[in-house]
Scaffold this active site. Structure first.
Site, PDB file in Angstrom:
ATOM      1  N   HIS A  94     -24.938  -6.154  -0.089  1.00 62.02           N
ATOM      2  CA  HIS A  94     -24.886  -5.023  -1.026  1.00 62.02           C
ATOM      3  C   HIS A  94     -26.225  -4.304  -1.071  1.00 62.02           C
ATOM      4  O   HIS A  94     -27.293  -4.907  -1.007  1.00 62.02           O
ATOM      5  CB  HIS A  94     -24.399  -5.438  -2.416  1.00 62.02           C
ATOM      6  CG  HIS A  94     -25.297  -6.341  -3.198  1.00 62.02           C
ATOM      7  ND1 HIS A  94     -26.320  -5.868  -3.987  1.00 62.02           N
ATOM      8  CD2 HIS A  94     -25.301  -7.700  -3.357  1.00 62.02           C
ATOM      9  CE1 HIS A  94     -26.915  -6.894  -4.601  1.00 62.02           C
ATOM     10  NE2 HIS A  94     -26.330  -8.002  -4.229  1.00 62.02           N
ATOM     11  N   ASP A 109     -32.495  -9.956  -3.536  1.00 67.99           N
ATOM     12  CA  ASP A 109     -31.151  -9.622  -4.010  1.00 67.99           C
ATOM     13  C   ASP A 109     -30.967  -8.103  -4.014  1.00 67.99           C
ATOM     14  O   ASP A 109     -31.248  -7.456  -5.007  1.00 67.99           O
ATOM     15  CB  ASP A 109     -30.959 -10.184  -5.417  1.00 67.99           C
ATOM     16  CG  ASP A 109     -29.560 -10.009  -5.943  1.00 67.99           C
ATOM     17  OD1 ASP A 109     -28.647  -9.800  -5.125  1.00 67.99           O
ATOM     18  OD2 ASP A 109     -29.360 -10.074  -7.172  1.00 67.99           O
ATOM     19  N   GLU A 127     -22.631  -3.765  -6.265  1.00 66.69           N
ATOM     20  CA  GLU A 127     -22.165  -5.141  -6.459  1.00 66.69           C
ATOM     21  C   GLU A 127     -22.544  -5.638  -7.850  1.00 66.69           C
ATOM     22  O   GLU A 127     -21.767  -6.323  -8.510  1.00 66.69           O
ATOM     23  CB  GLU A 127     -22.771  -6.045  -5.372  1.00 66.69           C
ATOM     24  CG  GLU A 127     -22.270  -7.484  -5.411  1.00 66.69           C
ATOM     25  CD  GLU A 127     -23.112  -8.408  -6.267  1.00 66.69           C
ATOM     26  OE1 GLU A 127     -22.680  -9.549  -6.513  1.00 66.69           O
ATOM     27  OE2 GLU A 127     -24.219  -8.007  -6.704  1.00 66.69           O
ATOM     28  N   GLU A 128     -23.754  -5.290  -8.284  1.00 66.57           N
ATOM     29  CA  GLU A 128     -24.299  -5.861  -9.516  1.00 66.57           C
ATOM     30  C   GLU A 128     -23.512  -5.456 -10.760  1.00 66.57           C
ATOM     31  O   GLU A 128     -23.394  -6.232 -11.707  1.00 66.57           O
ATOM     32  CB  GLU A 128     -25.769  -5.450  -9.680  1.00 66.57           C
ATOM     33  CG  GLU A 128     -26.696  -5.892  -8.563  1.00 66.57           C
ATOM     34  CD  GLU A 128     -26.898  -7.405  -8.505  1.00 66.57           C
ATOM     35  OE1 GLU A 128     -26.250  -8.133  -9.285  1.00 66.57           O
ATOM     36  OE2 GLU A 128     -27.702  -7.855  -7.678  1.00 66.57           O
ATOM     37  N   ASP A 165     -25.694 -12.862   0.571  1.00 71.44           N
ATOM     38  CA  ASP A 165     -26.126 -12.424  -0.764  1.00 71.44           C
ATOM     39  C   ASP A 165     -26.675 -13.582  -1.586  1.00 71.44           C
ATOM     40  O   ASP A 165     -26.313 -13.759  -2.742  1.00 71.44           O
ATOM     41  CB  ASP A 165     -24.962 -11.743  -1.509  1.00 71.44           C
ATOM     42  CG  ASP A 165     -25.397 -11.174  -2.864  1.00 71.44           C
ATOM     43  OD1 ASP A 165     -26.608 -11.017  -3.071  1.00 71.44           O
ATOM     44  OD2 ASP A 165     -24.528 -10.899  -3.702  1.00 71.44           O
ATOM     45  N   HIS A 180     -32.746 -11.431 -10.269  1.00 67.51           N
ATOM     46  CA  HIS A 180     -32.594 -10.488 -11.368  1.00 67.51           C
ATOM     47  C   HIS A 180     -33.838 -10.374 -12.243  1.00 67.51           C
ATOM     48  O   HIS A 180     -33.734 -10.085 -13.441  1.00 67.51           O
ATOM     49  CB  HIS A 180     -31.390 -10.852 -12.244  1.00 67.51           C
ATOM     50  CG  HIS A 180     -30.072 -10.721 -11.555  1.00 67.51           C
ATOM     51  ND1 HIS A 180     -28.878 -11.000 -12.195  1.00 67.51           N
ATOM     52  CD2 HIS A 180     -29.739 -10.351 -10.294  1.00 67.51           C
ATOM     53  CE1 HIS A 180     -27.878 -10.802 -11.345  1.00 67.51           C
ATOM     54  NE2 HIS A 180     -28.380 -10.403 -10.178  1.00 67.51           N
TER      55      HIS A 180
END
Length: 481
Positions: free
Chosen positions: A289, A301, A335-336, A363, A436
């Site tokens: 992603h 990420d 995606e998130e 991922d 994140h």
């Protein structure tokens, strides 16, 4: 009637003609999934990747030229342009975009303060999708619970007009399996607390680091529950709040957030291909992603995932012995914040979904690959073991795995349509330290680890695209994520 010997000779003549018309199969050569030349090419591809790849350069380029890429933001728009340009320069064919409507959320500012004799500002992040508090903020007594299940077991009178603090720590595991047991606190906690009359939610970050970095991530409101603001605390600050509550049950927090939801915006999936030869209409899909959270650079990420699948496909394109099937790289939008790109891709492919022979996704950071999991037809498991055997000379041995893998979030909608999936499991021992957070930066990317992951993905993709048979078909299932 002809004499008996003449009749026998005539029958033999007819039989000879019929046999001559049958397909010829070489003697003493068994039917296999791959020829010796295919397996030798895959091994050479593995060794080439281990000598060094351009994967680190891809990540560096993405985070340096684009940076954070939250869905619908200017960074997201820049990432689509970057991907189109990058795939084009690397020699991918059919480079194109697929428009995707994505949600748009702005974080704004976040303040969480513990009041009382030991008053202090806590390191916190507003959870993705949360409403704000208004300029005045919210101040209330804190109630600590150990899990979402414990929260759901409480009565409204226990937490009405209070701030709920879910204090459940994510444990460090090599495969990241403890993420699944704790992430529900982040996703569902606000609605559970709101249903019981709470005024705000604070959770311990869904992450494994003891550094003072708060982990953000998506939360989801239940439309039937009151919407309350939601925050995460870094692990050290969650510890501090918990200690304070042990000595003072009346401890209060003041929380403030200027987060807000904006109108949806347009983004795009970016698609590029390495064309096959005699079965070019059949597709082996490599996914990652393109979007990221806004706090860090999105290096792990999912900049690392983008680099792994792009570089694996690029190395295959340089081979003299080309694969039969087309290898398609899809860099998915959003995606998130809800898999917008993945859902749109699955919706738009229509009848082409039957031509998707296998899908795999990267991922979980840089790796290395530690296990090979699948969800394929049982009769294909022997072929997967041969594939894994080619990976064995990698510096980190690749173990066998289950045949119930999901394959990853972005290929979930394809799995739901019946597409078989392969899951090269990346080592997540350190991934959730920075996942994140503002600490998801290029400094956390190890080029040699990335090369090992590229080697494993390249072997899997090449062999999948060269396999004489397919991987069967899965029963379609509802996709409810």
């Amino acid at each position: 009637m002809a004499p008996r010997p003449a009749r026998i000779l005539a029958l033999f003549a007819v039989l000879a003609v019929q046999l001559a018309a049958l397909p010829v199969r070489a003697q003493n050569v068994p039917v296999t999934d791959w020829t010796d030349a295919d397996l030798a090419t895959a091994a050479a591809l593995r060794d080439r990747a281990l000598k060094g790849t351009s994967a680190y350069d891809h990540v560096s380029s993405l985070v340096t030229e684009v940076g954070p890429r939250l869905a619908g933001s200017p960074g997201d728009e820049a990432a689509v342009r970057w991907a189109m340009n990058r795939l084009g320069k690397l020699g991918f064919t059919g480079v194109r975009t697929q428009d995707v409507l994505v949600p748009r959320w702005v974080r704004g500012t976040t303040e969480v303060t513990m009041l009382g004799p030991a008053a202090q500002t806590l390191v916190a992040a507003t959870l993705g999708g949360s409403i704000g508090t208004g300029e005045e903020g919210i101040e209330a007594q804190v109630v600590e619970v150990g899990s979402l299940e414990a929260l759901n077991a409480m009565q409204a009178g226990d937490i009405k007009n209070k701030i709920v603090f879910i204090n459940q720590r994510m444990e460090r595991t090599k495969d990241g399996s403890s993420y699944g047991t704790t992430v529900k606190n982040r996703v569902l906690g606000a609605s559970a607390a709101g249903n019981l009359g709470a005024v705000a939610l604070v959770i311990r970050s869904i992450g494994t680091s003891d550094e003072r970095f708060a982990h953000t991530g998506r939360m989801v409101y239940d439309m039937s529950a009151p919407r309350i603001p939601a925050f995460s605390l870094s692990n050290p600050d969650a510890d501090a709040l918990s200690r304070q509550l042990k000595t003072n049950k009346q401890t209060r927090l003041r929380v403030k957030s200027t987060a807000r939801e904006m109108p949806p915006a347009w983004s795009a999936n970016v698609i590029g291909e390495i064309p096959g030869t005699d079965r070019a209409g059949e597709i082996v899909l490599l996914a990652a992603h393109l979007d990221s959270w806004d706090l860090g650079q999105g290096a792990l990420d999912d900049g690392a995932g983008v680099a792994i699948v792009v570089e694996a496909a690029r190395l295959i394109s340089r081979l003299d012995r080309k694969p039969s099937r087309t290898i398609r790289v899809v860099l998915f939008a959003n995606e998130e914040f809800g898999l917008s790109g993945a859902r749109e891709y699955a919706r738009l492919i229509g009848d082409e979904q039957a031509k998707h022979v296998l899908a795999m996704e990267a991922d979980t950071g840089i790796g290395p690959v530690i296990r090979l999991e699948t969800q394929v037809a049982p009769e294909s498991l022997g072929a997967v073991e041969k594939m894994r055997a080619v990976m064995q000379p990698l510096p980190v041995p690749v173990e066998g795995g289950i045949n119930t893998a999901s394959g990853g979030a972005d290929i979930g909608p394809l799995r739901a349509l019946g597409v078989p999936v392969l899951d090269p499991v990346l080592d997540a021992s350190l991934y959730f330290d920075v996942h994140h957070t503002m600490n998801d930066t290029l400094a956390k990317v190890d080029a040699k680890m990335l090369d090992q992951s590229v080697a494993a993905y390249a072997v899997a993709a090449y062999l999948a695209a060269s396999k004489q048979g397919d991987f069967g078909r899965l029963a379609p299932v509802p996709f409810d994520r």
